[in-house]
Design an enzyme around this catalytic site. Structure first.
Site, PDB file in Angstrom:
ATOM      1  N   GLU A  61      -1.648  -9.517   3.028  1.00 28.22           N
ATOM      2  CA  GLU A  61      -1.600 -10.151   4.352  1.00 28.22           C
ATOM      3  C   GLU A  61      -2.981 -10.568   4.850  1.00 28.22           C
ATOM      4  O   GLU A  61      -3.096 -11.505   5.661  1.00 28.22           O
ATOM      5  CB  GLU A  61      -0.943  -9.221   5.378  1.00 28.22           C
ATOM      6  CG  GLU A  61      -1.735  -7.964   5.736  1.00 28.22           C
ATOM      7  CD  GLU A  61      -1.427  -6.763   4.856  1.00 28.22           C
ATOM      8  OE1 GLU A  61      -1.660  -5.622   5.308  1.00 28.22           O
ATOM      9  OE2 GLU A  61      -0.957  -6.966   3.723  1.00 28.22           O
ATOM     10  N   HIS A  77      -3.454  -5.308  -0.002  1.00 26.52           N
ATOM     11  CA  HIS A  77      -2.936  -5.856   1.263  1.00 26.52           C
ATOM     12  C   HIS A  77      -3.005  -7.384   1.221  1.00 26.52           C
ATOM     13  O   HIS A  77      -3.992  -7.970   1.675  1.00 26.52           O
ATOM     14  CB  HIS A  77      -3.767  -5.334   2.443  1.00 26.52           C
ATOM     15  CG  HIS A  77      -3.544  -3.900   2.764  1.00 26.52           C
ATOM     16  ND1 HIS A  77      -2.658  -3.479   3.736  1.00 26.52           N
ATOM     17  CD2 HIS A  77      -4.087  -2.773   2.231  1.00 26.52           C
ATOM     18  CE1 HIS A  77      -2.665  -2.155   3.793  1.00 26.52           C
ATOM     19  NE2 HIS A  77      -3.522  -1.696   2.897  1.00 26.52           N
ATOM     20  N   CYS A 122       0.839  -1.200   0.000  1.00 28.28           N
ATOM     21  CA  CYS A 122       0.000   0.000   0.000  1.00 28.28           C
ATOM     22  C   CYS A 122       0.879   1.258   0.000  1.00 28.28           C
ATOM     23  O   CYS A 122       1.470   1.594  -1.018  1.00 28.28           O
ATOM     24  CB  CYS A 122      -0.975  -0.033   1.172  1.00 28.28           C
ATOM     25  SG  CYS A 122      -2.376   1.094   1.003  1.00 28.28           S
TER      26      CYS A 122
END
Length: 604
Positions: A531, A529, A402
């Site tokens: 994750e 993102h 990001c």
């Protein structure tokens, strides 16, 4: 006839931060291993509509769901542990409930009644729970068998009172055999006498019963397993059967908590209370046990420098840490995280606090890989730009997420294109060389829910690139987003001519999603993102690539093993062999110096 939903409520007493979220997730794992389908709801009593506008220092990271919901980090635990996809409605807040009640009042739905906490707010809470519990979250049709509800905060908090009242009514509404209350409490040990003290838990349960809720099971947090005489005492004073009292003692590996529950027969107690007869009376946790065993046996370290703004609170980057852990375990490495405050890398710190400056740069230069996570605001930005420059020039594996991607672009424009005043309009609204700009649909006046949120599709522009290969040579991927600014599309052609490759873009081709340096060992920035979709046993592709590059195993990963179909973000653990010698003594020294982050520890 529609089957009756079963509910498991998890509450907390004595102090906050006992680990209700991990406990609720682990209960879900054990019930799922018994052959049941499980969904989860988190209740947060704060008045915010969602977690989107809250500082990470206040409440940890903001977890983002597929539907764009900005929610409490505990929903991330639920998704990772249970491998499910939740919705924004699975996170209930006081703000959402009150907004729903006020909207109904404005429409005239209450037919002139005086709108009150009881019954209108409490009814709204119960109706929300019943509605959301029926939403499938595991990809299968039809509702789940069990809904695990976690009530945030601590029993006695004034802001949670309407929820306590609603849940008390709810327990009678669904009836005996359909509601199980698990109370997580603290049994401290006083160093002076070394005795496990039950009084705090006694008072907590007494307060809970006074509010209309009676616990069926006690989950006691303590440094060591409870002595039998302590269990007997708690049973007598709290009116809970001794076999329904479970110890959640301190353990170094979070993945062992479901095994802890299984070993103490927590599933049997829950199934008894809920009058459930499962096909698997003994939870099938072979894969979970194997993964926990592997994690505990790892000793070859891989050091990742985490350069961020919120390094003072590790929960600010909880999903990033978990994604790194999933990847490192898959590649048989012991994850060592060096937390580097971005502002400590800046020239200003060299003048004001030279010791902090030296420590930060020593950590950065000693890392096997570098990660710059997402964030907001100007503080530490120049330090992150220096980090990207160092990684690019010294060919250190780098992953920017990001803001981390935007930082990499700014650094490239300044260093390679020679535009020293280039910047993001987020940090310098009047910059003459805006290489990162506010998206057209962004809002400068309203913060909550106005970003580009949720799952969005990214199309690979080049298949012969590291990111496409890591994702299994797919033509597109779906990842979760949370950003207000984007790379300036007017500068893309100049950047690509200078050697930066935008290998992933959105469906319009105007929004940059993935950037790579082709001639670098591993230098990738992503606007999304990754994750948030990483799972134990299914590590995120880009985190897997970062760890592999940091271990010197990326070529083997890219050319030797393809990501199999059906596991979009992972590779089979048994196909990876990355053992190298000569690092054990080094790791022992790092641990002794207190530099390493024990990312396997339970986040209570």
């Amino acid at each position: 006839m529609m089957k009756k939903m079963k509910y498991v409520l998890v509450t907390g007493g004595v102090v906050s931060g006992l680990g209700k979220g991990v406990t609720a997730s682990s209960i879900g794992v054990v019930l799922k291993a018994c052959g049941l389908r499980v969904t989860c709801i988190k209740i947060d009593p704060y008045i915010n509509s969602d977690a989107g506008t809250m500082s990470p220092f206040e409440h940890g990271e903001v977890f983002v769901l597929d539907d764009g919901g900005e929610v409490d980090l505990d929903l991330g635990n639920y998704e990772r542990f249970l491998d499910i996809k939740l919705t924004r409605d699975n996170n209930i807040t006081t703000g959402k409930i009150y907004q729903a009640v006020i909207d109904k009042e404005r429409r005239g739905d209450y037919l002139g009644k005086t709108v009150q906490i009881v019954p209108h707010v409490t009814d709204a809470i119960q109706e929300w729970i019943e509605r959301v519990a029926m939403i499938p979250v595991d990809g299968l049709p039809g509702p789940a068998d069990v809904c695990v509800i976690e009530l945030g905060g601590t029993i006695g908090d004034i802001e949670s009172m309407p929820f306590i009242e609603a849940l008390g009514q709810f327990s009678y509404r669904v009836g005996v055999g359909n509601f199980c209350l698990i109370h997580v409490s603290l049994v401290p040990v006083l160093n002076v006498v070394g005795e496990q003290k039950t009084k705090p838990t006694q008072h907590s349960v007494r307060g809970l019963r006074a509010l209309g809720l009676t616990p069926n099971i006690l989950a006691c947090r303590s440094t060591l397993a409870l002595d039998e005489n302590v269990k007997v005492k708690l049973s007598q004073f709290c009116h809970v059967q001794a076999e329904n009292i479970i110890t959640l003692y301190d353990i170094p590996n979070i993945w062992r908590i479901p095994l802890l529950l299984r070993d103490q027969k927590a599933h049997e107690a829950i199934l008894r209370v809920l009058n459930l007869h499962c096909t698997n009376r003994e939870p099938s946790l072979k894969e979970w046990t194997s993964r926990a065993d592997i994690c505990d046996m790892l000793h070859e370290p891989v050091r990742i420098a985490m350069v961020g703004k919120y390094t003072g609170l590790t929960d600010s980057y909880l999903s990033v840490i978990k994604a790194l852990l999933h990847a490192s375990v898959a590649l048989r490495r012991k994850l060592v995280v060096d937390w580097v405050p971005a502002c400590d890398l800046e020239d200003e710190t060299a003048k004001e606090n030279p010791d902090a400056y030296k420590v930060a740069w020593k950590l950065l230069k000693g890392a096997d890989g570098i990660l710059v996570p997402g964030g907001f605001g100007e503080r530490g930005v120049e330090g992150k730009i220096l980090t990207a420059k160092y990684a690019r020039e010294h060919r250190v594996p780098f992953l920017g997420i990001c803001l981390g991607m935007q930082i990499a672009v700014i650094e490239f424009v300044r260093s390679i294109l020679g535009l020293q005043d280039a910047n993001s309009t987020e940090f310098d609204p009047n910059t003459k060389k805006p290489c990162v700009i506010l998206m057209p649909e962004g809002s400068k006046t309203h913060m909550g829910g106005t970003m580009r949120l949720g799952s969005r599709r990214t199309y690979f522009q080049v298949m012969d690139c590291k990111s496409a290969k890591l994702y299994g040579n797919k033509s597109f991927i779906d990842e979760r987003h949370r950003h207000r600014y984007e790379v300036n599309p007017d500068m893309v052609s100049r950047l690509e001519e200078a050697g930066l490759s935008f290998t992933g873009k959105d469906e319009t081709g105007q929004r940059m999603e993935i950037v790579e340096l082709p001639n670098h060992p591993y230098y990738i920035g992503v606007q999304f993102h990754p994750e948030f979709k990483s799972r134990p046993g299914k590590p995120s592709a880009l985190f897997l690539g970062l760890i592999a590059a940091a271990c010197g195993q990326l070529d083997a990963l890219l050319h030797g093993y393809k990501v199999p179909n059906g596991i979009s973000n992972g590779i089979p653990i048994q196909k990876v062999n990355v053992y190298q010698n000569g690092h054990v003594a080094k790791f022992a020294k790092i641990a002794a110096d207190g530099i390493y982050s024990n990312c396997n520890s339970v986040h209570y």
